[in-house]
Design an enzyme around this catalytic site. Structure first.
Site, PDB file in Angstrom:
ATOM      1  N   HIS A   2      -8.183   1.303  -4.472  1.00 31.12           N
ATOM      2  CA  HIS A   2      -9.177   1.098  -3.406  1.00 31.12           C
ATOM      3  C   HIS A   2      -9.836   2.444  -3.098  1.00 31.12           C
ATOM      4  O   HIS A   2      -9.223   3.312  -2.490  1.00 31.12           O
ATOM      5  CB  HIS A   2      -8.423   0.537  -2.177  1.00 31.12           C
ATOM      6  N   MET A  36     -12.105   4.763  -1.163  1.00 33.09           N
ATOM      7  CA  MET A  36     -12.837   4.995   0.091  1.00 33.09           C
ATOM      8  C   MET A  36     -13.493   6.355  -0.034  1.00 33.09           C
ATOM      9  O   MET A  36     -13.120   7.320   0.640  1.00 33.09           O
ATOM     10  CB  MET A  36     -11.868   4.914   1.271  1.00 33.09           C
ATOM     11  N   ASP A  86      -6.945  -6.364   3.777  1.00 29.88           N
ATOM     12  CA  ASP A  86      -6.335  -5.033   3.836  1.00 29.88           C
ATOM     13  C   ASP A  86      -6.420  -4.477   5.252  1.00 29.88           C
ATOM     14  O   ASP A  86      -7.511  -4.240   5.765  1.00 29.88           O
ATOM     15  CB  ASP A  86      -7.096  -4.117   2.849  1.00 29.88           C
ATOM     16  N   MET A 141     -12.051  -5.872   4.650  1.00 32.24           N
ATOM     17  CA  MET A 141     -11.270  -4.952   5.489  1.00 32.24           C
ATOM     18  C   MET A 141     -10.996  -5.618   6.834  1.00 32.24           C
ATOM     19  O   MET A 141     -11.911  -6.099   7.499  1.00 32.24           O
ATOM     20  CB  MET A 141     -12.038  -3.650   5.742  1.00 32.24           C
ATOM     21  N   GLY A 178       1.015  -2.136   4.097  1.00 29.02           N
ATOM     22  CA  GLY A 178       1.559  -0.780   4.052  1.00 29.02           C
ATOM     23  C   GLY A 178       2.700  -0.637   5.029  1.00 29.02           C
ATOM     24  O   GLY A 178       3.877  -0.706   4.670  1.00 29.02           O
ATOM     25  N   HIS A 223      -1.031  -1.206  -4.394  1.00 27.93           N
ATOM     26  CA  HIS A 223      -2.341  -0.915  -3.781  1.00 27.93           C
ATOM     27  C   HIS A 223      -2.412   0.584  -3.516  1.00 27.93           C
ATOM     28  O   HIS A 223      -1.562   1.151  -2.828  1.00 27.93           O
ATOM     29  CB  HIS A 223      -2.492  -1.706  -2.484  1.00 27.93           C
ATOM     30  N   SER A 264       0.843  -1.199   0.000  1.00 27.83           N
ATOM     31  CA  SER A 264       0.000   0.000   0.000  1.00 27.83           C
ATOM     32  C   SER A 264       0.872   1.240   0.000  1.00 27.83           C
ATOM     33  O   SER A 264       1.619   1.497   0.954  1.00 27.83           O
ATOM     34  CB  SER A 264      -0.906   0.017   1.227  1.00 27.83           C
ATOM     35  N   ASP A 270      -4.675   3.753  -2.203  1.00 31.29           N
ATOM     36  CA  ASP A 270      -5.802   4.101  -1.341  1.00 31.29           C
ATOM     37  C   ASP A 270      -6.265   5.531  -1.579  1.00 31.29           C
ATOM     38  O   ASP A 270      -5.527   6.477  -1.319  1.00 31.29           O
ATOM     39  CB  ASP A 270      -5.386   3.955   0.126  1.00 31.29           C
ATOM     40  N   GLY A 302      -3.280   3.873   7.754  1.00 37.23           N
ATOM     41  CA  GLY A 302      -2.369   2.738   7.767  1.00 37.23           C
ATOM     42  C   GLY A 302      -1.896   2.511   9.206  1.00 37.23           C
ATOM     43  O   GLY A 302      -2.154   3.317  10.100  1.00 37.23           O
ATOM     44  N   GLY A 303      -1.214   1.396   9.404  1.00 33.99           N
ATOM     45  CA  GLY A 303      -0.582   1.139  10.689  1.00 33.99           C
ATOM     46  C   GLY A 303      -1.505   0.731  11.832  1.00 33.99           C
ATOM     47  O   GLY A 303      -1.118   0.804  12.992  1.00 33.99           O
ATOM     48  N   MET A 358      -8.927   8.373  -0.506  1.00 31.03           N
ATOM     49  CA  MET A 358      -9.821   8.719   0.620  1.00 31.03           C
ATOM     50  C   MET A 358     -10.350  10.130   0.450  1.00 31.03           C
ATOM     51  O   MET A 358      -9.593  11.040   0.099  1.00 31.03           O
ATOM     52  CB  MET A 358      -9.044   8.645   1.932  1.00 31.03           C
TER      53      MET A 358
END
Ligand code: DX5
Ligand code: ZN
Length: 217
Positions: free
Chosen positions: A65, A67, A174, A136, A196, A32, A7, A34, A143-144, A36
């Site tokens: 992805h 979101m 993910d 998910m 990620g 990947h 990611s 992301d 992340g994290g 958002m």
């Protein structure tokens, strides 16, 4: 062997070119990406212009992805930016069947993501339209975060549904994937691992990707 999708949210954006080359030269399979919008999730990341730039250098499949609320507004834009897989969230749509078939008509693979609170059961009638089911394993937005153990049952249920219906949907996990839980995630039935923090905070990211790739072998 699982498909590994680092990611880019956890990449160092001050040296994005080097990070992309690192992935190009690794055993990773996909990028990947992301996206958002600050409404569907409490964070804002990057969008089409950045993805389009990244595509110029990247040599692997783009797994985008989304979101974002009302993702149907942007399907063509992300196709033009370089998405190979385009994933929308179950929780954002009244007309998901239409959205998924439109993604495929635009020449992309269609992904559907479900948040931790959404039962796998909800996708059973449209499973044949889904190339990639993103389960998910955290609440999306950052992340994290720590992997939610409830995911294991969902992976098993998803696998059973896909096999039972004779679909060829890939299961992607993910959030919170680490070298410690990857083997269990694969054993439960996952095909694709997003990572990620595990990749980008490693002292040797390429070696970490290699180890993820060898998971469950
Ligand atoms: C979060 C994103 C994830 C995130 C995963 O909403 O969908 O792709 O980058 O990051 P890690 O692997 O650090 O949990
Ligand atoms: Zn993601």
């Amino acid at each position: 062997m699982p498909i590994i999708a680092p990611s880019m949210l956890s990449a160092d954006f001050l040296k994005l070119g080097e990070e992309i080359e690192m992935i190009n030269n690794s055993e990773a399979d996909w990028f990947h990406l992301d996206v958002m919008d600050g409404i569907f999730v409490p964070n804002i990341s990057y969008g089409m212009p950045i993805i389009k730039q990244m595509k110029r250098l990247a040599k692997k499949t783009f797994d985008v992805h989304l979101m974002v609320e009302e993702p149907q507004r942007y399907l063509e834009d992300f196709r033009d930016a370089g998405a190979d897989y385009l994933t929308v969230h179950y929780e954002t749509g009244y007309h998901l069947h239409r959205t998924l078939t439109t993604i495929k008509a635009l020449g992309m693979k269609a992904g559907l993501a479900i948040n931790p609170h959404t039962p796998v059961e909800m996708v059973k009638d449209i499973i044949h339209e889904i190339d990639l089911l993103l389960v998910m394993s955290i609440n999306p937005g950052f992340g994290g975060q720590k992997f939610l153990p409830l995911t294991f049952d969902k992976i098993r249920q998803a696998k059973e549904l896909i096999l039972g219906k004779g679909a060829s949907t890939l299961i992607e996990i993910d959030g919170g994937v680490t070298l410690n839980n990857a083997a269990d995630i694969i054993a439960a039935g996952a095909d694709v691992l997003v990572a990620g923090n595990t990749v980008f905070s490693a002292t040797d990211p390429q070696d970490t990707i290699k180890k993820l790739k060898q998971t469950g072998k």
